[in-house]
Design a protein around this motif. Structure first.
Motif, PDB file in Angstrom:
ATOM      1  N   MET A 159      -7.205   5.000  -2.025  1.00 63.71           N
ATOM      2  CA  MET A 159      -8.333   4.395  -2.741  1.00 63.71           C
ATOM      3  C   MET A 159      -9.399   3.936  -1.737  1.00 63.71           C
ATOM      4  O   MET A 159      -9.067   3.459  -0.652  1.00 63.71           O
ATOM      5  CB  MET A 159      -7.801   3.197  -3.544  1.00 63.71           C
ATOM      6  N   HIS A 160     -10.652   4.063  -2.123  1.00 68.38           N
ATOM      7  CA  HIS A 160     -11.748   3.595  -1.276  1.00 68.38           C
ATOM      8  C   HIS A 160     -11.658   2.077  -1.127  1.00 68.38           C
ATOM      9  O   HIS A 160     -11.341   1.361  -2.074  1.00 68.38           O
ATOM     10  CB  HIS A 160     -13.092   3.996  -1.896  1.00 68.38           C
ATOM     11  N   TYR A 167       0.858  -1.176   0.000  1.00 63.78           N
ATOM     12  CA  TYR A 167       0.000   0.000   0.000  1.00 63.78           C
ATOM     13  C   TYR A 167       0.894   1.225   0.000  1.00 63.78           C
ATOM     14  O   TYR A 167       1.760   1.373   0.863  1.00 63.78           O
ATOM     15  CB  TYR A 167      -0.920  -0.011   1.218  1.00 63.78           C
ATOM     16  N   GLU A 168       0.673   2.113  -0.978  1.00 58.92           N
ATOM     17  CA  GLU A 168       1.536   3.281  -1.157  1.00 58.92           C
ATOM     18  C   GLU A 168       0.714   4.468  -1.626  1.00 58.92           C
ATOM     19  O   GLU A 168      -0.374   4.290  -2.167  1.00 58.92           O
ATOM     20  CB  GLU A 168       2.605   2.987  -2.225  1.00 58.92           C
ATOM     21  N   GLU A 169       1.264   5.650  -1.436  1.00 59.42           N
ATOM     22  CA  GLU A 169       0.672   6.853  -2.016  1.00 59.42           C
ATOM     23  C   GLU A 169       1.051   6.872  -3.487  1.00 59.42           C
ATOM     24  O   GLU A 169       2.228   6.930  -3.823  1.00 59.42           O
ATOM     25  CB  GLU A 169       1.187   8.113  -1.319  1.00 59.42           C
ATOM     26  N   LEU A 170       0.046   6.790  -4.357  1.00 54.97           N
ATOM     27  CA  LEU A 170       0.312   6.713  -5.795  1.00 54.97           C
ATOM     28  C   LEU A 170      -0.336   7.850  -6.585  1.00 54.97           C
ATOM     29  O   LEU A 170      -0.440   7.777  -7.804  1.00 54.97           O
ATOM     30  CB  LEU A 170      -0.180   5.361  -6.350  1.00 54.97           C
ATOM     31  N   GLY A 171      -0.778   8.874  -5.895  1.00 51.07           N
ATOM     32  CA  GLY A 171      -1.413   9.991  -6.598  1.00 51.07           C
ATOM     33  C   GLY A 171      -2.704   9.547  -7.269  1.00 51.07           C
ATOM     34  O   GLY A 171      -3.584   8.988  -6.632  1.00 51.07           O
ATOM     35  N   GLU A 172      -2.804   9.759  -8.574  1.00 53.88           N
ATOM     36  CA  GLU A 172      -3.994   9.420  -9.344  1.00 53.88           C
ATOM     37  C   GLU A 172      -4.045   7.946  -9.744  1.00 53.88           C
ATOM     38  O   GLU A 172      -5.077   7.458 -10.198  1.00 53.88           O
ATOM     39  CB  GLU A 172      -4.067  10.282 -10.611  1.00 53.88           C
ATOM     40  N   ILE A 173      -2.955   7.228  -9.597  1.00 49.62           N
ATOM     41  CA  ILE A 173      -2.884   5.831 -10.017  1.00 49.62           C
ATOM     42  C   ILE A 173      -3.509   4.940  -8.949  1.00 49.62           C
ATOM     43  O   ILE A 173      -3.174   5.049  -7.766  1.00 49.62           O
ATOM     44  CB  ILE A 173      -1.408   5.419 -10.255  1.00 49.62           C
TER      45      ILE A 173
END
Length: 129
Positions: free
Chosen positions: A57-58, A32-38
């Motif tokens: 993400m939800h 689990y990572e911060e991926l912006g819009e991806i």
């Protein structure tokens, strides 16, 4: 490519349709990572397969995105789609359609699929649930 047959064997061999459990069984790491819009992506480095999921993400989307990336891991195990997008002019449309078909076969019941002749419709129906 017989995606329906591949998924059917996968479900039988792992006794589940849970993409997270299948990943664990196949030693595919999910992070689990911060991926912006991806929403997520699959990659392989030094024979280590990884699925990266966006932390923002939800929760309802996690199984779909994990299953989509698992589809890449199963159907195109040595294809690094982020690399292809960034460094080549290779069209990845076919690869993405195959991963979406994998999701539909894995997560939707056969009774629903029998009523849908169009995989795009089935994918959109799944996303709207």
């Amino acid at each position: 490519m017989d995606i329906k047959g591949i998924v059917k064997r996968l479900k039988k061999n792992h006794n589940t349709c849970d993409p997270f459990r299948i990943c664990e069984d196949l030693d595919i790491v999910f992070r689990y990572e911060e991926l912006g819009e991806i929403l997520g992506f699959y990659d392989v480095h030094f024979r280590m397969k990884s699925i990266h999921l966006n932390t923002s993400m939800h929760d309802d989307m996690l199984p779909f995105v994990c299953a989509h990336e698992l589809g890449h891991a199963i159907l195109q195990p040595n294809v690094n789609t982020p690399f292809l997008r960034k460094h080549t002019l290779f069209s990845i449309d076919k690869i993405e359609r195959q991963a979406n078909a994998f999701v539909v076969e894995l997560l939707l019941p056969d009774e629903f699929l029998d009523e849908c002749s169009d995989i795009s419709f089935a994918t959109m129906a799944f996303l709207s649930v």
